[in-house]
Design an enzyme around this catalytic site. Structure first.
Site, PDB file in Angstrom:
ATOM      1  N   SER A 129       0.885  -1.159  -0.022  1.00 54.04           N
ATOM      2  CA  SER A 129      -0.038  -0.048  -0.021  1.00 54.04           C
ATOM      3  C   SER A 129       0.810   1.309   0.152  1.00 54.04           C
ATOM      4  O   SER A 129       1.998   1.189   0.602  1.00 54.04           O
ATOM      5  CB  SER A 129      -0.918  -0.135   1.116  1.00 54.04           C
ATOM      6  OG  SER A 129      -1.314   1.252   1.504  1.00 54.04           O
ATOM      7  N   TYR A 154      -2.609  -0.152   9.956  1.00 55.09           N
ATOM      8  CA  TYR A 154      -2.725  -0.968   8.703  1.00 55.09           C
ATOM      9  C   TYR A 154      -1.466  -0.651   7.876  1.00 55.09           C
ATOM     10  O   TYR A 154      -0.837  -1.627   7.352  1.00 55.09           O
ATOM     11  CB  TYR A 154      -3.815  -0.208   7.823  1.00 55.09           C
ATOM     12  CG  TYR A 154      -3.981  -0.264   6.327  1.00 55.09           C
ATOM     13  CD1 TYR A 154      -4.496  -1.831   6.047  1.00 55.09           C
ATOM     14  CD2 TYR A 154      -3.485   0.557   5.389  1.00 55.09           C
ATOM     15  CE1 TYR A 154      -4.547  -2.019   4.710  1.00 55.09           C
ATOM     16  CE2 TYR A 154      -3.445  -0.148   4.128  1.00 55.09           C
ATOM     17  CZ  TYR A 154      -3.961  -1.164   3.860  1.00 55.09           C
ATOM     18  OH  TYR A 154      -4.361  -1.360   2.345  1.00 55.09           O
TER      19      TYR A 154
END
Length: 332
Positions: A129, A154
């Site tokens: 990501s 995350y």
């Protein structure tokens, strides 16, 4: 060849499975259909895959964080490639429910690595990501810069996935490619993303929450451009030749940014949604939320040079396509 796609009922997983089937591949899709957002959308994506008259699709509903269930379900298949896109998504949700991220993004990733190692796959491709870059003020973000300061759990799990993958590439010479996706959007997108939330609210005449008073920039990347990049990666695994790869590894492990290489101000994104919806937004200006980053901006020179990746869809084209799909899907 048989390709495993985890998160097959998710946004990117559905689009990739569709593209692989259309070129005649056999895809084994894995998803646990959890309730992070409405599972009805995931079922609709699976139903859409059933309309494709090419390739072959087997769907396995299971939690890949359960290694016993994963290995038993995959045992009958002869695998060539694993594309691990499944994960617990969402920056903000990781603040409220951190354990879900450790279970899915860390334990689950390890289980897929072990499966790849023992089944001798041709390549293991996995989703990282853009969030790993945190609040870096060095732009555009390059895969060769250090990313040691995540600002959400995350992001930390995605950085950990990259480190685990590097270890497996080094120890077992397993070809690995990590993909740092940048703000993916388009038809069949996720309800927790800003584009969906804004479109829904604007069409209903409800206010939208605009964080940091709209002073943010995102490298919005259209789903078709993302899939073109993933397919190019699948077709060209990294060589185990000792040469330095993008991201700095001398093992068969490379990292690529997949973005549009063109960050857009949040305010302009809202302007385009307003035009596509044919009505103005009611903007509720708020401060920055914990875990959010000010900007994302992908340096795509590595994947561009290695694989010829070249995104073609800007938000003036992509956002109206999403709004048209959204209206059709929701009947609004």
């Amino acid at each position: 060849m048989t390709i495993i796609v985890t998160g097959a009922a998710g946004f990117i997983g559905h689009a990739l499975t569709r593209a692989l089937m259309q070129r005649g591949e056999h895809v084994v899709g894995i998803d646990n259909l959890n309730a992070y957002y409405d599972p009805a959308l995931k079922h609709a994506r699976l139903a859409d895959l059933g309309t494709i008259n090419a390739g072959h699709f087997d769907f396995l509903e299971l939690d890949f964080a359960d290694h016993g269930a994963l290995e038993a379900a995959i045992a009958p298949y002869k695998l060539t490639t694993i594309v691990h896109l499944g994960a617990q998504a969402g920056v903000r949700y990781s603040i409220d429910n951190p354990r879900a991220y450790v279970q899915s993004n860390l334990v689950g990733h390890l289980n897929l690595l072990e499966l790849a190692r023992h089944r001798d796959v041709r390549q293991f491709v996995y989703a990282s990501s853009s969030s790993v870059y945190g609040n870096s003020d060095t732009v555009p973000f390059s895969v060769d810069q250090r990313v040691d300061h995540p600002i959400s759990l995350y992001a930390a799990t995605k950085k950990a996935d990259e480190l685990m993958s590097e270890t497996y590439a080094h120890l077992y010479h397993l070809p690995m490619t990590g993909l740092r996706f940048f703000t993916v959007y388009g038809p069949w997108g996720r309800p927790d993303m800003a584009l969906w939330k804004f479109t829904s609210a604007i069409l209903q005449g409800k206010p939208i929450d605009v964080y940091n008073h709209g002073d943010m920039r995102r490298d919005f990347t259209y789903i078709d451009d993302i899939i073109a990049g993933v397919l190019a990666v699948i077709d060209r695994p990294p060589a185990d030749d000792g040469a330095v790869k993008p991201g700095g590894s001398v093992s068969p492990h490379r990292l690529y940014n997949i973005g549009n290489n063109q960050p857009e101000p949040l305010g302009r994104m809202i302007d385009v949604i307003e035009a596509a919806c044919g009505r103005p937004a009611i903007r509720n200006l708020l401060p920055m939320q914990p875990g959010d980053v000010y900007q994302t901006y992908a340096d795509i020179s590595a994947i561009q040079g290695d694989l010829g990746y070249a995104p073609t869809t800007g938000i003036d084209i992509g956002i109206p396509r999403f709004v048209d799909w959204y209206r059709s899907y929701t009947g609004s």
